[in-house]
Design an enzyme around this catalytic site. Sequence first.
Site, mmCIF file in Angstrom:
data_model
loop_
_atom_site.group_PDB
_atom_site.id
_atom_site.type_symbol
_atom_site.label_atom_id
_atom_site.label_comp_id
_atom_site.label_asym_id
_atom_site.label_seq_id
_atom_site.Cartn_x
_atom_site.Cartn_y
_atom_site.Cartn_z
ATOM 1 C CG HIS A 31 -1.929 1.056 1.270
ATOM 2 N ND1 HIS A 31 -3.112 0.990 0.580
ATOM 3 C CD2 HIS A 31 -1.956 2.249 1.923
ATOM 4 C CE1 HIS A 31 -3.831 2.083 0.808
ATOM 5 N NE2 HIS A 31 -3.148 2.871 1.621
ATOM 6 C CG ASP A 33 -0.887 5.697 2.482
ATOM 7 O OD1 ASP A 33 -2.051 5.562 2.085
ATOM 8 O OD2 ASP A 33 -0.384 4.994 3.388
ATOM 9 C CG MET A 35 -0.593 11.556 1.876
ATOM 10 S SD MET A 35 -0.434 11.682 3.655
ATOM 11 C CE MET A 35 -0.799 9.988 4.146
ATOM 12 C CG MET A 66 -5.137 10.245 0.774
ATOM 13 S SD MET A 66 -4.227 9.644 2.211
ATOM 14 C CE MET A 66 -3.112 8.496 1.410
ATOM 15 C CG MET A 135 -10.088 6.920 4.164
ATOM 16 S SD MET A 135 -8.528 6.069 3.909
ATOM 17 C CE MET A 135 -7.575 6.584 5.346
ATOM 18 C CG ASP A 173 -5.727 3.062 4.654
ATOM 19 O OD1 ASP A 173 -4.960 2.861 5.606
ATOM 20 O OD2 ASP A 173 -5.432 3.780 3.670
HETATM 21 C C1 DX5 Z 1 -3.610 7.360 6.218
HETATM 22 C C2 DX5 Z 1 -3.125 6.328 5.236
HETATM 23 C C3 DX5 Z 1 -2.952 4.966 5.778
HETATM 24 C C4 DX5 Z 1 -1.983 4.846 6.908
HETATM 25 C C5 DX5 Z 1 -2.334 3.634 7.693
HETATM 26 O O1 DX5 Z 1 -3.912 8.521 5.525
HETATM 27 O O2 DX5 Z 1 -4.049 6.212 4.164
HETATM 28 O O3 DX5 Z 1 -2.633 4.052 4.756
HETATM 29 O O4 DX5 Z 1 -0.654 4.791 6.502
HETATM 30 O O5 DX5 Z 1 -1.491 3.585 8.766
HETATM 31 P P1 DX5 Z 1 -1.869 2.896 10.152
HETATM 32 O O6 DX5 Z 1 -2.113 1.434 9.886
HETATM 33 O O7 DX5 Z 1 -0.675 3.158 10.967
HETATM 34 O O8 DX5 Z 1 -3.116 3.570 10.667
HETATM 35 ZN ZN ZN Z 2 -3.761 4.581 2.689
#
Ligand code: DX5
Ligand code: ZN
Length: 213
Positions: A31, A33, A35, A66, A135, A173
Amino acid sequence: MLVAPSILSADFGRLNEEIRAICDGGADLIHVDVMDGHFVPNLTIGPVVVNAVAKVATKPLDIHLMVENNTFFVDLFAPLKPKYISFHIEEEKHPHRLIQKIRDYGISPAIVLNPHTPVETIEYLLEDLDMVLLMSVNPGFGGQKFIPTVIEKAKRLKKLIEKVNPKCLIEVDGGVGDKNICLLKEAGVDVVVAGNYVFTNASYEKAIKSLQI
Ligand code: DX5
Ligand code: ZN
């Protein structure tokens, strides 16, 4: 249950080793992320770093956007051939068009819902999706507390999915670990993302296996 460790919690100074360790530890997906500092108050990685990840990874990439300008980012990451690209419904005026664009690249399209966004918002998009990501924290950071209303939401989504597109997966997530994995499984969730839980465990393999129930 499929497990997608989030590399947001990895040690970026040793990213190569970290990717190898989660792949060898039995991760089903990686996964990633992305941002942009606008849609969420954090800034992470772009295609240069994700390309380095893709070269080392022996498991498919699950890219979670994101960002404010989804189309621009889809075009940026598509050449890296991830398995999934997911985008936030809250930030997209033309989700149907973007789903088709992702599919035209040969990538599985997925939509993400923030904790406050009702599942009914995407009812008419479900037949075109391969996955919906719910989420269970407010997006932007790893290591946050799990928001339990996602359990009820996953159950509602499962009912809608069963009617129109039973092959569509449900991913959750944020704040996932051994304390909530059984509830998520019972609610019909197919894939969990886990960042903090995996990367703070002495054995990534043990952590990943404990979620593959
Ligand atoms: C948050 C991300 C997640 C995050 C999850 O915005 O989308 O993927 O990294 O991390 P944990 O498992 O630590 O909550
Ligand atoms: Zn994520």
